[in-house]
Design a protein around this motif. Structure first.
Motif, short mmCIF file in Angstrom:
data_model
loop_
_atom_site.label_atom_id
_atom_site.label_comp_id
_atom_site.label_asym_id
_atom_site.label_seq_id
_atom_site.Cartn_x
_atom_site.Cartn_y
_atom_site.Cartn_z
N ARG A 1 -7.06 20.33 7.89
CA ARG A 1 -7.51 19.02 7.48
C ARG A 1 -6.39 18.33 6.71
N LEU A 2 -5.95 17.22 7.23
CA LEU A 2 -4.94 16.42 6.56
C LEU A 2 -5.62 15.39 5.67
N SER A 3 -4.97 15.11 4.55
CA SER A 3 -5.47 14.09 3.63
C SER A 3 -4.38 13.07 3.38
N CYS A 4 -4.80 11.86 3.10
CA CYS A 4 -3.85 10.79 2.77
C CYS A 4 -4.41 10.03 1.58
N ALA A 5 -3.72 10.14 0.46
CA ALA A 5 -4.11 9.40 -0.74
C ALA A 5 -3.58 7.97 -0.62
N VAL A 6 -4.47 7.03 -0.77
CA VAL A 6 -4.14 5.61 -0.61
C VAL A 6 -4.12 4.96 -1.98
N SER A 7 -3.06 4.19 -2.26
CA SER A 7 -2.92 3.62 -3.60
C SER A 7 -4.02 2.62 -3.90
N VAL A 8 -4.47 1.93 -2.88
CA VAL A 8 -5.54 0.96 -3.09
C VAL A 8 -6.33 0.80 -1.81
N TYR A 9 -7.61 1.06 -1.90
CA TYR A 9 -8.48 0.78 -0.78
C TYR A 9 -9.07 -0.59 -1.03
N THR A 10 -8.63 -1.53 -0.27
CA THR A 10 -8.87 -2.91 -0.62
C THR A 10 -10.22 -3.42 -0.09
N VAL B 1 0.84 -1.19 0.00
CA VAL B 1 0.00 0.00 0.00
C VAL B 1 0.88 1.25 0.00
N GLN B 2 0.62 2.14 -0.90
CA GLN B 2 1.36 3.41 -0.94
C GLN B 2 0.48 4.53 -0.41
N LEU B 3 1.07 5.40 0.40
CA LEU B 3 0.34 6.45 1.09
C LEU B 3 1.04 7.78 0.88
N VAL B 4 0.27 8.81 0.56
CA VAL B 4 0.83 10.15 0.35
C VAL B 4 -0.01 11.16 1.11
N TYR C 1 2.90 -1.21 9.24
CA TYR C 1 4.02 -1.47 8.33
C TYR C 1 3.95 -0.75 7.00
N TRP C 2 2.89 0.00 6.72
CA TRP C 2 2.90 0.85 5.54
C TRP C 2 2.76 2.29 6.01
N TRP C 3 3.67 3.15 5.56
CA TRP C 3 3.73 4.53 6.04
C TRP C 3 3.89 5.50 4.88
N GLY C 4 3.29 6.67 5.04
CA GLY C 4 3.54 7.76 4.12
C GLY C 4 4.81 8.50 4.53
N GLN C 5 5.13 9.53 3.78
CA GLN C 5 6.36 10.28 4.03
C GLN C 5 6.16 11.36 5.09
#
Length: 122
Positions: A19-28, A2-5, A111-115
């Motif tokens: 307001r913070l946003s986090c774009a998720v590469s795949v919402y499963t 999963v990629q997070l931005v 275990y998956w983190w954004g920057q």
């Protein structure tokens, strides 16, 4: 994988909002917990808010209760953190994270983190 931005950080005066946003590469398929964490200089990373895959359960750190709201829009593949009444101690790098069920409030168990996106409250 999963990629997070993250985005939406910035400088704000005390008692202000962001307001913070986090774009998720795949919402499963509903098996992934999503969370917001933060790390201030010289301090350990801490959990701020967590949401279950179906959005039915949320967790907030004591410092966030009543002031922050976590939400997610699966159609937009985006996680949000609405922060209000911000305080100076909220100055930190804010991270979006994901992990498979079960959810956890311990940063070490994700275990998956954004920057990260910086929030500065003055």
């Amino acid at each position: 994988h999963v990629q997070l931005v993250e985005s939406g950080g910035g400088s704000v005066q005390a008692e202000g909002s962001l307001r913070l946003s986090c774009a998720v590469s795949v919402y499963t398929d509903g098996r992934y917990c999503m969370g917001w964490f933060r790390q201030a200089p010289g301090k350990e990373r801490e959990g701020v808010a967590i949401i279950s895959p179906d959005g039915g359960s949320t967790y907030y750190a004591d410092s966030a209760k009543g002031r922050f709201t976590i939400s997610q829009d699966s159609a937009k593949n985006t996680l949000y953190l609405q922060m209000s009444s911000l305080k100076a101690e909220g100055t930190a790098m804010y991270y979006c994270a994901s992990r498979r069920l079960p959810c956890s409030s311990r940063p070490s168990e994700w275990y998956w983190w954004g920057q990260g996106t910086q929030v500065t409250v003055s």
